[in-house]
Design an enzyme around this catalytic site. Structure first.
Site, PDB file in Angstrom:
ATOM      1  N   LYS A 262     -15.089  43.011  -1.126  1.00  0.00           N
ATOM      2  CA  LYS A 262     -15.641  42.187  -0.050  1.00  0.00           C
ATOM      3  C   LYS A 262     -16.987  41.601  -0.490  1.00  0.00           C
ATOM      4  CE  LYS A 262     -13.580  44.389   4.001  1.00  0.00           C
ATOM      5  NZ  LYS A 262     -12.759  43.249   4.438  1.00  0.00           N
ATOM      6  N   ASP A 332      -7.659  44.934  -0.335  1.00  0.00           N
ATOM      7  CA  ASP A 332      -8.424  44.882   0.913  1.00  0.00           C
ATOM      8  C   ASP A 332      -7.501  44.966   2.143  1.00  0.00           C
ATOM      9  OD1 ASP A 332     -10.640  44.777   2.492  1.00  0.00           O
ATOM     10  OD2 ASP A 332     -11.028  42.634   2.212  1.00  0.00           O
ATOM     11  N   ARG A 336      -3.247  48.882   6.757  1.00  0.00           N
ATOM     12  CA  ARG A 336      -1.821  49.009   7.101  1.00  0.00           C
ATOM     13  C   ARG A 336      -1.145  50.084   6.261  1.00  0.00           C
ATOM     14  NH1 ARG A 336      -1.086  42.792   5.931  1.00  0.00           N
ATOM     15  NH2 ARG A 336      -3.260  42.979   6.562  1.00  0.00           N
TER      16      ARG A 336
HETATM   17  N1  BES Z   1     -11.236  46.155   7.605  1.00  0.00           N
HETATM   18  C1  BES Z   1     -10.746  44.863   7.352  1.00  0.00           C
HETATM   19  C2  BES Z   1     -10.598  44.000   8.594  1.00  0.00           C
HETATM   20  C3  BES Z   1     -11.865  43.634   9.325  1.00  0.00           C
HETATM   21  C4  BES Z   1     -12.474  42.420   9.105  1.00  0.00           C
HETATM   22  C5  BES Z   1     -12.409  44.483  10.257  1.00  0.00           C
HETATM   23  C6  BES Z   1     -13.605  42.077   9.794  1.00  0.00           C
HETATM   24  C7  BES Z   1     -13.551  44.160  10.955  1.00  0.00           C
HETATM   25  C8  BES Z   1     -14.152  42.945  10.736  1.00  0.00           C
HETATM   26  C9  BES Z   1      -9.384  44.928   6.683  1.00  0.00           C
HETATM   27  O1  BES Z   1      -9.124  46.054   5.911  1.00  0.00           O
HETATM   28  C10 BES Z   1      -9.289  43.755   5.776  1.00  0.00           C
HETATM   29  O2  BES Z   1     -10.078  43.659   4.880  1.00  0.00           O
HETATM   30  N2  BES Z   1      -8.368  42.865   6.050  1.00  0.00           N
HETATM   31  C11 BES Z   1      -8.194  41.691   5.292  1.00  0.00           C
HETATM   32  C12 BES Z   1      -6.727  41.579   4.991  1.00  0.00           C
HETATM   33  C13 BES Z   1      -6.354  40.510   4.037  1.00  0.00           C
HETATM   34  C14 BES Z   1      -6.819  40.814   2.656  1.00  0.00           C
HETATM   35  C15 BES Z   1      -4.834  40.389   4.036  1.00  0.00           C
HETATM   36  C16 BES Z   1      -8.663  40.515   6.137  1.00  0.00           C
HETATM   37  O3  BES Z   1      -8.343  40.488   7.312  1.00  0.00           O
HETATM   38  O4  BES Z   1      -9.362  39.678   5.611  1.00  0.00           O
HETATM   39 ZN    ZN Z   2      -9.822  45.868   3.899  1.00  0.00          ZN
HETATM   40 ZN    ZN Z   3     -10.176  47.778   6.454  1.00  0.00          ZN
END
Ligand code: BES
Ligand code: ZN
Ligand code: ZN
Length: 481
Positions: A262, A332, A336
């Site tokens: 991230k 990331d 899931r």
């Molecule tokens: N923990 C994040 C989602 C998240 C984003 C929570 C912002 C709170 C605030 C999750 O694990 C993630 O990183 N999701 C990615 C998925 C993508 C790579 C398919 C996302 O939503 O960007």
């Molecule tokens: Zn993530």
């Molecule tokens: Zn996450």
């Protein structure tokens, strides 16, 4: 905070009188019954007549009226009573005004026209402050008297207090930085809650047990971290032999993104990625306090998504607890993977009547619904309707996102049964929903994506300071009656 309800006036350091717009306040006597001391009524009438105070939403005014045992009298406006949420907000404003005056014993005088439970809920939520380090300067409210002409039963009062505390328990868990709330700490917190109730117990599935279960999702995500992952099972047995209800929470104690790292401005709040687990534990705090006649199983997938030489990598193919293989197309999209193993475990081991999961799962949910609306998905419309109704009754916002056959198709891989992420589809929240659906068999299931609602890193509100909100806790507690 000690909370009591009374149909008579109780003197305290700070007395807060809630007032609606003038037109809703024909006479003070009619609105407050016999509760308001006559000296205070006279003063309020004078202030309103002189235009110092009109009762508008979130308006506050200190009035100087000597009354035995009282230091300050504060008037708080609740506006035109359009929404019940306005009443929670007014109560949040009020309790903060008391704290600001550095007074710690308060009486709230509540007119007939307001919902005393909404006021109480707002007061408990509004009084919350996250405390870490030296907080000796802060003021805690030690007692609150709710004075209202409406009769409040002791059990209703206890219930509302338990819900308010549950919300704050969830907030605390989520607000702690990752260094204070690791998978190990989360386990400790679960055990602390269980210790307060004879009908509760915690079982922890450590790495060794997870390996035996072939739980490659949670193990894969956790394999780069020094602190080992674990599945924390918290059981509440208040019912007879009926099947339990299941609550499952994403407990990613820090989500660095893994090798799909991230960037700055996205990584800072990721200690809140255990928000789902925090939500479940808040509800268990409520169960411990109220002990309803039902059985509930909580499953927390506690893990850190870190970078190191042992981390899982984009392209890895892992085997999930249900035997399906999954290609890690993006490290990331870890939530899931963790949830999938938890869902499979709870379905096969406990055969629950239904499952509700909570997860800060997708940035796409924040993009679609913002920070005030939780995204919900289901395989059982009646369960969704029950949750929608409960949310509405608790002033929480939810919105259904669809899972359609196309998304189920798009999560399939060429070299594996599933992909954790598929380029070029969009609909990120729904794609995650389609993935999770695979792991619940035919159990009625509701998925709550709280990515936007669990943690407000930019700004707070009258009832929640910046940080964790405790979103969905009130809704789920009300489904646990
Ligand atoms: N923990 C994040 C989602 C998240 C984003 C929570 C912002 C709170 C605030 C999750 O694990 C993630 O990183 N999701 C990615 C998925 C993508 C790579 C398919 C996302 O939503 O960007
Ligand atoms: Zn993530
Ligand atoms: Zn996450």
């Amino acid at each position: 905070m000690k909370i009591k309800a009374s149909t008579k006036f109780v003197a305290a350091d700070a007395v807060v009188v809630f007032l609606s717009d003038k037109k809703y306040t024909p006479t003070l006597k009619k609105t407050y019954g016999e509760i308001l001391p006559p000296e205070v009524s006279v003063e309020i009438s004078a202030r309103m007549k002189e235009g110092d105070f009109s009762g508008k939403k979130n308006e506050t005014l200190q009035v100087f009226q000597k009354l035995r045992g009282v230091q300050k009298i504060i008037l708080v406006g609740v506006g035109d009573l359009k929404t019940l949420e306005d009443q929670r907000k007014a109560a949040g404003t009020a309790i903060r005004a008391v704290k600001k005056l550095k007074l710690n014993k308060a009486t709230f005088v509540i007119p007939k026209s307001l919902d005393a439970f909404r006021i109480l809920s707002g007061a408990i939520a509004g009084a919350y402050e996250f405390k870490i380090g030296d907080t000796s300067e802060r003021v805690d409210i030690s007692s609150l008297n709710i004075c209202t002409p409406a009769k409040i039963s002791a059990s209703d009062l206890e219930r509302e207090i338990a819900v308010g505390e549950a919300v704050n328990v969830t907030r605390d868990l989520i607000n702690y930085p990752a260094g204070h709330m690791s998978p190990e700490d989360l386990e400790k917190r679960a055990k602390d809650i269980a210790k307060t109730c004879k009908k509760m117990k915690v079982t922890v599935l450590d790495e060794k047990k997870l390996k035996k279960m072939n739980a490659g999702g949670i193990l894969g995500v956790g394999q780069g971290a020094h602190i080992p992952p674990r599945m924390i099972i918290i059981e509440y047995k208040g019912g007879a032999k009926e099947a339990p209800e299941a609550l499952v929470g994403k407990g990613v104690c820090f989500d660095s993104g893994g090798y799909n790292l991230k960037p700055t401005n996205h990584i800072e709040g990721m200690h809140s990625d255990m928000g789902g687990a925090g939500t479940v534990l808040g509800v268990f705090h409520y169960l411990a306090a109220t002990q309803p006649a039902k059985n509930v199983i909580g499953v927390l997938g506690a893990v850190e998504n870190m970078i190191s030489g042992t981390s899982f990598k984009p392209s890895d193919i892992i085997t999930m607890a249900n035997g399906q293989t999954c290609q890690v197309t993006n490290t990331d999209a870890e939530g899931r993977l963790v949830l999938a193993d938890c869902l499979h475990h709870v379905v096969t081991k406990y055969k629950p009547s239904h499952i509700i999961d909570f997860a800060t799962l997708t940035g796409a949910c924040v993009a679609a619904l913002g920070n005030e609306i939780t995204g919900i998905m289901t395989n059982t419309p009646s369960l969704l309707e029950t949750a929608q109704k409960a949310a509405e009754e608790n002033d929480e916002l939810v919105w259904e996102l669809p899972i359609i056959p196309l998304f189920r198709e798009k999560i399939k891989g060429d070299n594996s049964d599933l992909l954790c992420w598929t380029a070029g589809v969009g609909a990120g929240s729904s794609m995650a929903g389609a993935f999770l659906e695979n792991f619940v068999q035919d159990t009625p299931w509701l998925h709550c994506d709280i990515a936007g609602t669990a943690f407000h890193d930019k700004s707070g509100s009258e009832t929640a300071p910046r940080g964790a909100t405790g979103a969905m806790v009130r809704t789920i507690c009300s489904m646990m009656k």
